[in-house]
Design a protein around this motif. Structure first.
Motif, short mmCIF file in Angstrom:
data_model
loop_
_atom_site.label_atom_id
_atom_site.label_comp_id
_atom_site.label_asym_id
_atom_site.label_seq_id
_atom_site.Cartn_x
_atom_site.Cartn_y
_atom_site.Cartn_z
N ALA A 7 -19.60 -2.23 0.78
CA ALA A 7 -18.85 -3.30 1.44
C ALA A 7 -18.55 -4.38 0.41
N TYR A 8 -17.31 -4.78 0.37
CA TYR A 8 -16.88 -5.81 -0.57
C TYR A 8 -16.15 -6.90 0.20
N THR A 10 -14.06 -9.20 -1.34
CA THR A 10 -12.75 -9.47 -1.92
C THR A 10 -12.23 -8.25 -2.66
N LEU A 11 -10.94 -8.24 -2.87
CA LEU A 11 -10.30 -7.15 -3.61
C LEU A 11 -10.83 -7.09 -5.04
N VAL A 12 -10.97 -8.22 -5.69
CA VAL A 12 -11.46 -8.26 -7.07
C VAL A 12 -12.88 -7.72 -7.16
N GLU A 13 -13.71 -8.09 -6.21
CA GLU A 13 -15.10 -7.59 -6.18
C GLU A 13 -15.12 -6.07 -6.03
N ALA A 14 -14.24 -5.54 -5.18
CA ALA A 14 -14.17 -4.09 -4.98
C ALA A 14 -13.68 -3.37 -6.23
N ILE A 15 -12.65 -3.91 -6.88
CA ILE A 15 -12.15 -3.31 -8.11
C ILE A 15 -13.25 -3.28 -9.16
N ASN A 16 -13.96 -4.38 -9.32
CA ASN A 16 -15.05 -4.44 -10.30
C ASN A 16 -16.16 -3.44 -9.96
N GLY A 17 -16.48 -3.29 -8.69
CA GLY A 17 -17.49 -2.32 -8.26
C GLY A 17 -17.06 -0.89 -8.57
N LEU A 18 -15.81 -0.59 -8.31
CA LEU A 18 -15.30 0.76 -8.60
C LEU A 18 -15.23 1.02 -10.10
N ARG A 19 -14.90 0.02 -10.89
CA ARG A 19 -14.87 0.18 -12.35
C ARG A 19 -16.25 0.61 -12.85
N LYS A 20 -17.30 0.02 -12.28
CA LYS A 20 -18.67 0.38 -12.66
C LYS A 20 -19.00 1.82 -12.29
N PHE A 54 -10.49 0.90 0.70
CA PHE A 54 -10.95 -0.35 1.30
C PHE A 54 -9.73 -1.16 1.71
N ARG A 55 -9.75 -1.70 2.92
CA ARG A 55 -8.66 -2.54 3.41
C ARG A 55 -9.07 -4.01 3.32
N PHE A 56 -8.12 -4.82 2.91
CA PHE A 56 -8.36 -6.26 2.82
C PHE A 56 -7.22 -6.97 3.54
N GLU A 57 -7.56 -7.92 4.41
CA GLU A 57 -6.56 -8.65 5.16
C GLU A 57 -6.63 -10.12 4.80
N ASP A 64 -0.84 -10.95 2.03
CA ASP A 64 -2.09 -10.71 1.31
C ASP A 64 -2.78 -9.42 1.74
N ASN A 65 -2.23 -8.71 2.73
CA ASN A 65 -2.83 -7.47 3.21
C ASN A 65 -2.67 -6.39 2.15
N SER A 66 -3.78 -5.70 1.84
CA SER A 66 -3.72 -4.66 0.81
C SER A 66 -4.78 -3.59 1.07
N ILE A 67 -4.54 -2.43 0.45
CA ILE A 67 -5.49 -1.33 0.48
C ILE A 67 -5.81 -0.98 -0.97
N LEU A 68 -7.09 -0.82 -1.25
CA LEU A 68 -7.55 -0.39 -2.56
C LEU A 68 -8.02 1.05 -2.43
N TYR A 69 -7.43 1.94 -3.23
CA TYR A 69 -7.80 3.35 -3.24
C TYR A 69 -8.59 3.67 -4.51
N ALA A 70 -9.67 4.42 -4.37
CA ALA A 70 -10.39 5.00 -5.51
C ALA A 70 -9.90 6.44 -5.61
N ILE A 71 -9.26 6.76 -6.73
CA ILE A 71 -8.56 8.04 -6.88
C ILE A 71 -9.12 8.84 -8.05
N SER A 72 -9.25 10.14 -7.84
CA SER A 72 -9.65 11.03 -8.93
C SER A 72 -8.63 12.16 -9.04
N SER A 73 -8.36 12.56 -10.27
CA SER A 73 -7.41 13.64 -10.55
C SER A 73 -8.06 14.98 -10.29
#
Length: 103
Positions: A7-8, A10-20, A54-57, A64-73
């Protein structure tokens, strides 16, 4: 198996978590595919998996509504993130991409 729910706030927090977690590429949505400009490659809908999203509203602004996808090839070891707006502000894309991204 005890699965931990991510659970995140903010969008930035989620991106940083996924980067890790190894999602280091930045994908951009195109009509027929997603692209990674830094490595100069594209993936079509049948070449990638959405591992999680993850959805952010926005509290005060619908844009400001956005969806963050974690994607693998499926065809290489590339993993990354894709941020996309939803609702009125979502990007144009093919039917196959809409189905893949659950839009």
């Amino acid at each position: 198996m005890n699965e931990k729910h991510e659970a995140y706030d903010t969008l930035v927090e989620a991106i940083n978590g996924l980067r890790k977690q190894g999602y280091v590429e930045d994908f951009n949505l195109k009509e027929q595919c997603i692209e990674c400009r830094s490595r100069d490659f594209i993936l079509f809908h049948h070449e990638f998996e959405i591992d999680k999203y993850f959805r952010f509203e926005g509290a005060s602004n619908p844009s400001d509504n956005s969806i963050l996808y974690a994607i693998s090839s499926k065809t290489s070891d590339h993993k990354g993130v894709l941020v996309n707006g939803y609702g009125i502000y979502s990007d144009e894309m093919s039917d196959e991409m809409m189905e893949k991204l659950g839009s």
